[in-house]
Design a protein around this motif. Structure first.
Motif, PDB file in Angstrom:
ATOM      1  N   ASP A 149     -19.361  24.787  -0.330  1.00 52.68           N
ATOM      2  CA  ASP A 149     -20.184  24.979   0.864  1.00 52.68           C
ATOM      3  C   ASP A 149     -21.264  23.922   1.056  1.00 52.68           C
ATOM      4  OD1 ASP A 149     -18.760  27.357   1.373  1.00 52.68           O
ATOM      5  OD2 ASP A 149     -20.115  28.501   0.073  1.00 52.68           O
ATOM      6  N   GLY A 150     -21.450  23.060   0.066  1.00 56.92           N
ATOM      7  CA  GLY A 150     -22.415  21.981   0.247  1.00 56.92           C
ATOM      8  C   GLY A 150     -23.739  22.213  -0.461  1.00 56.92           C
ATOM      9  N   LEU A 151     -24.572  21.200  -0.350  1.00 62.28           N
ATOM     10  CA  LEU A 151     -25.819  21.160  -1.096  1.00 62.28           C
ATOM     11  C   LEU A 151     -26.808  22.247  -0.674  1.00 62.28           C
ATOM     12  CD1 LEU A 151     -27.449  19.659  -3.231  1.00 62.28           C
ATOM     13  CD2 LEU A 151     -28.157  18.030  -1.482  1.00 62.28           C
ATOM     14  N   GLY A 152     -26.929  22.480   0.609  1.00 63.33           N
ATOM     15  CA  GLY A 152     -27.909  23.455   1.082  1.00 63.33           C
ATOM     16  C   GLY A 152     -27.644  24.846   0.536  1.00 63.33           C
ATOM     17  N   ALA A 153     -26.383  25.269   0.566  1.00 62.24           N
ATOM     18  CA  ALA A 153     -26.033  26.598   0.080  1.00 62.24           C
ATOM     19  C   ALA A 153     -26.252  26.708  -1.423  1.00 62.24           C
ATOM     20  CB  ALA A 153     -24.575  26.913   0.420  1.00 62.24           C
ATOM     21  N   ALA A 154     -25.904  25.647  -2.151  1.00 63.08           N
ATOM     22  CA  ALA A 154     -26.104  25.661  -3.604  1.00 63.08           C
ATOM     23  C   ALA A 154     -27.584  25.688  -3.947  1.00 63.08           C
ATOM     24  CB  ALA A 154     -25.436  24.437  -4.229  1.00 63.08           C
ATOM     25  N   PHE A 155     -28.359  24.924  -3.200  1.00 59.78           N
ATOM     26  CA  PHE A 155     -29.787  24.863  -3.471  1.00 59.78           C
ATOM     27  C   PHE A 155     -30.439  26.227  -3.242  1.00 59.78           C
ATOM     28  CE2 PHE A 155     -34.211  24.003  -2.407  1.00 59.78           C
ATOM     29  CZ  PHE A 155     -34.583  23.190  -3.479  1.00 59.78           C
ATOM     30  N   ALA A 156     -30.020  26.938  -2.221  1.00 61.61           N
ATOM     31  CA  ALA A 156     -30.579  28.267  -1.952  1.00 61.61           C
ATOM     32  C   ALA A 156     -30.304  29.211  -3.115  1.00 61.61           C
ATOM     33  CB  ALA A 156     -29.993  28.819  -0.654  1.00 61.61           C
ATOM     34  N   LYS A 157     -29.105  29.156  -3.671  1.00 63.10           N
ATOM     35  CA  LYS A 157     -28.783  30.006  -4.814  1.00 63.10           C
ATOM     36  C   LYS A 157     -29.578  29.585  -6.044  1.00 63.10           C
ATOM     37  CE  LYS A 157     -24.204  31.690  -3.574  1.00 63.10           C
ATOM     38  NZ  LYS A 157     -22.781  31.824  -3.981  1.00 63.10           N
ATOM     39  N   PHE A 158     -29.746  28.277  -6.213  1.00 64.07           N
ATOM     40  CA  PHE A 158     -30.528  27.784  -7.346  1.00 64.07           C
ATOM     41  C   PHE A 158     -31.957  28.296  -7.287  1.00 64.07           C
ATOM     42  CE2 PHE A 158     -33.714  24.728  -8.703  1.00 64.07           C
ATOM     43  CZ  PHE A 158     -33.424  24.620 -10.059  1.00 64.07           C
ATOM     44  N   MET A 159     -32.562  28.195  -6.119  1.00 62.98           N
ATOM     45  CA  MET A 159     -33.955  28.620  -5.969  1.00 62.98           C
ATOM     46  C   MET A 159     -34.111  30.099  -6.280  1.00 62.98           C
ATOM     47  SD  MET A 159     -35.968  26.076  -4.964  1.00 62.98           S
ATOM     48  CE  MET A 159     -37.259  26.567  -3.806  1.00 62.98           C
ATOM     49  N   GLY A 160     -33.191  30.911  -5.762  1.00 65.22           N
ATOM     50  CA  GLY A 160     -33.268  32.339  -6.002  1.00 65.22           C
ATOM     51  C   GLY A 160     -33.074  32.694  -7.461  1.00 65.22           C
ATOM     52  N   SER A 161     -32.122  32.062  -8.110  1.00 67.56           N
ATOM     53  CA  SER A 161     -31.839  32.359  -9.508  1.00 67.56           C
ATOM     54  C   SER A 161     -32.987  31.951 -10.420  1.00 67.56           C
ATOM     55  CB  SER A 161     -30.558  31.636  -9.940  1.00 67.56           C
ATOM     56  OG  SER A 161     -30.314  31.813 -11.316  1.00 67.56           O
ATOM     57  N   ALA A 162     -33.607  30.807 -10.110  1.00 63.85           N
ATOM     58  CA  ALA A 162     -34.705  30.299 -10.945  1.00 63.85           C
ATOM     59  C   ALA A 162     -35.990  31.090 -10.758  1.00 63.85           C
ATOM     60  CB  ALA A 162     -34.949  28.825 -10.640  1.00 63.85           C
ATOM     61  N   GLY A 163     -36.096  31.801  -9.627  1.00 63.00           N
ATOM     62  CA  GLY A 163     -37.291  32.587  -9.364  1.00 63.00           C
ATOM     63  C   GLY A 163     -38.269  31.944  -8.407  1.00 63.00           C
ATOM     64  N   PHE A 164     -37.883  30.812  -7.809  1.00 64.21           N
ATOM     65  CA  PHE A 164     -38.759  30.145  -6.856  1.00 64.21           C
ATOM     66  C   PHE A 164     -38.767  30.881  -5.525  1.00 64.21           C
ATOM     67  CE2 PHE A 164     -37.452  26.510  -9.533  1.00 64.21           C
ATOM     68  CZ  PHE A 164     -38.696  26.051  -9.924  1.00 64.21           C
ATOM     69  N   ASP A 165     -39.951  30.962  -4.916  1.00 60.07           N
ATOM     70  CA  ASP A 165     -40.036  31.388  -3.532  1.00 60.07           C
ATOM     71  C   ASP A 165     -39.688  30.206  -2.643  1.00 60.07           C
ATOM     72  OD1 ASP A 165     -40.913  33.968  -4.188  1.00 60.07           O
ATOM     73  OD2 ASP A 165     -42.997  33.269  -4.337  1.00 60.07           O
ATOM     74  N   GLU A 166     -39.225  30.478  -1.445  1.00 56.76           N
ATOM     75  CA  GLU A 166     -38.889  29.400  -0.523  1.00 56.76           C
ATOM     76  C   GLU A 166     -40.120  28.523  -0.272  1.00 56.76           C
ATOM     77  OE1 GLU A 166     -36.947  28.721   3.929  1.00 56.76           O
ATOM     78  OE2 GLU A 166     -37.087  30.734   3.055  1.00 56.76           O
ATOM     79  N   GLY A 167     -39.930  27.208  -0.456  1.00 53.65           N
ATOM     80  CA  GLY A 167     -41.021  26.271  -0.210  1.00 53.65           C
ATOM     81  C   GLY A 167     -41.831  25.934  -1.439  1.00 53.65           C
ATOM     82  N   ASP A 168     -41.519  26.542  -2.597  1.00 51.06           N
ATOM     83  CA  ASP A 168     -42.237  26.212  -3.823  1.00 51.06           C
ATOM     84  C   ASP A 168     -42.115  24.727  -4.124  1.00 51.06           C
ATOM     85  OD1 ASP A 168     -43.243  28.654  -4.407  1.00 51.06           O
ATOM     86  OD2 ASP A 168     -41.959  29.070  -6.124  1.00 51.06           O
ATOM     87  N   GLY A 169     -43.228  24.113  -4.501  1.00 50.73           N
ATOM     88  CA  GLY A 169     -43.212  22.690  -4.818  1.00 50.73           C
ATOM     89  C   GLY A 169     -42.726  22.388  -6.213  1.00 50.73           C
ATOM     90  N   GLY A 170     -42.536  23.406  -7.052  1.00 47.06           N
ATOM     91  CA  GLY A 170     -42.175  23.156  -8.430  1.00 47.06           C
ATOM     92  C   GLY A 170     -40.693  23.067  -8.694  1.00 47.06           C
ATOM     93  N   ALA A 171     -39.877  23.150  -7.658  1.00 46.01           N
ATOM     94  CA  ALA A 171     -38.442  23.057  -7.853  1.00 46.01           C
ATOM     95  C   ALA A 171     -38.050  21.659  -8.300  1.00 46.01           C
ATOM     96  CB  ALA A 171     -37.711  23.413  -6.555  1.00 46.01           C
TER      97      ALA A 171
END
Length: 271
Positions: A149-171
């Motif tokens: 599905d591409g980078l955007g979809a993978a990145f969204a799953k990564f952020m959720g799994s890692a515990g980042f809120d949307e827009g976190d600068g620490g990703a």
């Protein structure tokens, strides 16, 4: 302050690294974060350290002979040892963040006499967690999602799994929309060739404890909601050492580099 850029030709990669400042040698490393992401921290440290930052293999200006080659902590550790050789340095202090912390752990295990103190800031050592099997499956799903599905979809799953809120600068990778092509390329490489090898690395605890390098596990003061908080605590428990608290969260060195540099100086001085 003068920053010099260098290139090191190795059999399978042309490594790009930067040197600034004067004083004891300190390598600052990430994965997949490149030299530019650490520039504010490096500038803050350069008044009393010779700071080396670099682009990890396959990222930004460090170009692989084979672009399909996977990046492993062991390969990246050997790259850092080669940079030390190029600098004519026997050893250095090392600050590694996220995947760079995993690189640092591999460096200590493989080249123990090249490191004086390693500060491993929030290494994503998912294999140390009680739910490692679930974490492993999530990483596999992120990678499959990237290819499907591409980078955007993978990145969204990564952020959720890692515990980042949307827009976190620490990703560790930037959001993949409306960003330079190089950032998109680096993000793609992260999912396709780096994420699995980094998160599945199992540190050689016996080697880390045997010395002569000193290993300090760093955790952000605001990282309690992140999976890297749990992995950092798990590593410190295995090493039988206390953790060192740093400002901010996973990317605290970006939000307040001066304060972060001050804490890093104190941790290094304790050795």
């Amino acid at each position: 302050m003068t920053t010099t850029t260098h290139f090191l030709e190795l059999p399978d990669v042309r490594l790009r690294y930067e040197v600034r400042g004067s004083g004891p040698l300190l390598i600052v490393t990430g994965a997949p974060m490149a030299a530019g992401d650490f520039a504010p921290l490096a500038d803050a440290l350069a008044g009393d350290h010779t700071v080396v930052t670099h682009d990890p293999r396959g990222i930004s200006g460090s170009v692989l002979a084979d672009p399909t080659q996977d990046s492993t902590p062991e390969l990246r550790a050997d790259d850092l040892a080669a940079v030390l050789d190029a600098l004519g340095a026997e050893s250095a202090d090392v600050f590694g963040s996220s995947g760079g912390a995993v690189t640092g752990l591999a460096l200590v295990a493989r080249h123990p006499r090249r490191v004086r103190t390693l500060v491993a800031h929030e290494p994503p050592l998912l294999e140390l967690l009680p739910d490692a099997a679930e974490q492993r499956a999530q990483v596999d799903d992120m990678i499959e999602t990237f290819h499907r599905d591409g980078l955007g979809a993978a990145f969204a799953k990564f952020m959720g799994s890692a515990g980042f809120d949307e827009g976190d600068g620490g990703a560790p990778v930037a959001p993949p929309t409306e960003v330079p092509d190089q950032v998109v390329a680096d993000g793609a490489r992260f999912f396709a060739h780096e994420l699995r090898g980094t998160t599945r690395y199992v540190p050689d605890v016996a080697a880390l404890k045997a010395g002569p390098a000193r290993v300090v596990v760093g955790i952000g003061a605001e990282s309690g909601h992140l999976s890297t908080y749990r992995t950092s605590v798990a590593l410190a428990e295995l090493l039988g050492t206390a953790t060192a608290e740093f400002p901010g969260d996973h990317g605290g060195f970006m939000g307040n580099p001066e304060e972060f540099a001050d804490v890093l100086r104190k941790v290094l001085a304790e050795g």
